[in-house]
Design an enzyme around this catalytic site. Structure first.
Site, short mmCIF file in Angstrom:
data_model
loop_
_atom_site.label_atom_id
_atom_site.label_comp_id
_atom_site.label_asym_id
_atom_site.label_seq_id
_atom_site.Cartn_x
_atom_site.Cartn_y
_atom_site.Cartn_z
N HIS A 45 13.69 5.34 -5.03
CA HIS A 45 13.63 4.09 -6.03
C HIS A 45 14.52 3.05 -5.18
O HIS A 45 15.09 3.33 -4.39
CB HIS A 45 14.03 4.28 -7.60
N GLU A 47 17.18 1.28 -6.27
CA GLU A 47 18.42 1.29 -6.59
C GLU A 47 19.01 2.56 -5.68
O GLU A 47 20.14 2.29 -5.11
CB GLU A 47 18.61 1.57 -7.98
N TRP A 166 -18.47 -17.29 8.65
CA TRP A 166 -17.54 -17.19 7.57
C TRP A 166 -17.56 -18.62 6.86
O TRP A 166 -17.65 -19.44 7.40
CB TRP A 166 -16.16 -17.23 8.41
N ARG A 180 -4.74 -8.03 0.43
CA ARG A 180 -5.13 -6.91 0.60
C ARG A 180 -3.81 -5.87 0.78
O ARG A 180 -3.72 -5.02 0.35
CB ARG A 180 -6.05 -6.52 1.79
N THR A 192 -22.78 -4.81 -0.84
CA THR A 192 -21.76 -5.25 0.33
C THR A 192 -21.64 -4.30 1.42
O THR A 192 -21.51 -4.44 2.56
CB THR A 192 -20.53 -5.60 -0.32
N ASP A 196 -22.79 -5.33 5.06
CA ASP A 196 -21.53 -5.67 5.99
C ASP A 196 -20.91 -4.37 6.54
O ASP A 196 -19.96 -4.74 7.47
CB ASP A 196 -20.65 -6.51 5.17
#
Length: 318
Positions: A45, A47, A166, A180, A192, A196
Site C-alpha cells: 500500500h 503508506e 485518423w 489507456r 472493431t 482494425d
C-alpha cells in the site's frame, strides 16, 4: 495533499483490485521524506511504501494520505493504520474516509487511540475523483466505465466505407494513450477487432509497460489473450478491474449506453466535417427529447492541439 493525490492518480490503472492511494510524508522541519503510491496489483500500500522510504524521519512528521489507512487483517500485508502507529507521526491528514465496511472509521480511530492527531476532509473532492473507479466498483459491483469516441464536427466516427484513420490529430491520440495507461482494461466490439486488429496498447515513451488488459464484446468465438464479454452486463463479473475504457465502434457504444452502463464519455472532436458517414450511436431507447435532458453533465473541456476534448459525466442519484 495535492501531491498525494497526484501520486495516487499515477497509480490508477495498476492498483486494482485495491484503490490507487497516494501518500506523502513531511518531516517536522518541512522536508518531504517519503512518497508512496499503491503498487502494481494492490500491494504494498501507499503508506507502507512511503513509511519505508521515510524510515526514522517519519517520527513526529505529518502524513498526507488520500484514503483512510486500512485497519483490517490481510494475508497480503500488515494494516497501514498499525504501521503508522508504530512509526509515530504527529499528525495524519486524510482526504476521505474509506467506505469499505472493513475499515470505515476504524483506521482513524486506531490512530487517535495511539495519540496521533487526525484531520479528515482535506482534498476530498480531488481524491474522490481520482479514486472514482475503485469507489464505483465498491459501491455497485462493477468498474467505472468510460466511453471514448473520436468524432468530426458533425458527429461522425468514420466515412461510409468505414475509414476512420485518423480523425483526430497527434495530441488527441497521445491523450487517448494516457487514458489507456490509467485504465485496467480496454474493451472493443467484434467489428472493431476484425476491421482494425487493434493492439490497444500504450505507446507513450516510458509507459509501454502500462498497457492494460484487453476485452472483447462478442457472441462469437473466444480469442486468446482477450477477456470475452457476451453482453455489456458481464462487466459485473470483472472483480479485478476498477476502470474500464470502451473504445469500440457505434454498435458497442450503443450497447453500453442502452444498458445505462456508461459513467463518463470522452469525446475527441476534430475540426473536420465528414458529411455522409457512420454515426457515433444507434438507437439508445430514447423516445422523447425531454427524456434526454439532465442525464449528462459537462465536467471538462480543453484544446488538444487542433482538436478539442469534451468530457461528460453521467448524472446519477446518490
Amino acid at each position: 495533499m495535492a501531491e498525494a493525490v497526484r501520486l495516487g492518480e499515477a497509480a490508477r490503472g495498476r492498483s486494482a483490485p485495491n484503490p490507487n492511494v497516494g501518500c506523502l510524508i513531511v518531516s517536522s522541519n518541512g522536508e518531504i521524506v517519503g512518497r508512496g503510491a499503491t503498487a502494481l496489483g494492490g500491494r504494498p500500500h501507499a503508506e507502507a511504501i512511503a513509511l519505508d522510504r521515510a524510515g526514522r524521519k517519519a517520527r513526529s512528521s505529518t502524513v498526507y494520505v488520500t484514503l483512510e489507512p486500512c485497519a483490517h487483517e490481510s494475508p497480503r500485508g500488515p494494516a497501514c493504520a498499525d504501521l503508522l502507529v508504530k512509526a509515530k507521526p504527529a499528525r495524519v491528514v486524510i482526504a476521505m474516509k474509506d467506505p469499505d465496511p472493513r475499515v470505515f472509521g476504524t483506521g482513524m480511530r486506531r490512530l487517535r487511540d495511539a495519540g496521533i492527531d487526525v484531520k479528515l476532509g482535506i482534498g476530498r473532492k480531488a481524491a474522490r475523483d481520482s479514486l472514482a473507479g475503485w469507489l464505483t466498483r465498491l459501491r455497485i459491483g462493477r468498474p467505472r466505465i468510460t466511453l471514448k469516441l473520436a468524432l468530426s464536427i458533425d458527429g461522425k466516427i468514420a466515412l461510409p466505407s468505414g475509414e476512420s484513420k485518423w480523425i483526430t490529430g497527434e495530441d488527441a491520440r497521445k491523450h487517448v494513450h494516457l487514458e489507456r495507461a490509467h485504465s485496467d482494461m480496454i474493451l472493443v466490439g467484434r467489428g472493431t477487432y476484425l476491421a482494425d486488429a487493434p493492439r490497444l496498447d500504450v505507446r507513450l515513451p516510458g509507459l509501454e509497460d502500462w498497457s492494460p488488459k484487453r476485452a472483447l464484446l462478442t457472441r462469437g468465438e473466444a480469442v486468446d489473450g482477450w477477456e470475452i464479454l457476451r453482453k455489456p452486463e458481464d462487466v459485473y463479473r470483472l472483480h479485478d478491474v476498477n476502470d474500464l475504457l470502451v473504445e469500440g465502434g457505434s454498435a458497442t457504444a450503443t450497447a453500453f449506453l442502452s444498458a445505462d452502463l456508461v459513467d463518463r464519455i470522452l469525446i475527441y472532436r476534430a475540426p473536420i466535417i465528414v458529411g455522409e458517414g457512420k454515426s457515433s450511436f444507434g438507437y439508445v431507447g430514447l423516445d422523447a427529447i425531454a427524456d434526454a435532458h439532465g442525464q449528462w453533465a459537462s465536467s471538462d473541456g480543453r484544446r488538444l492541439g487542433v482538436d478539442r476534448l469534451e468530457v461528460y459525466e453521467r448524472v446519477r442519484e446518490a
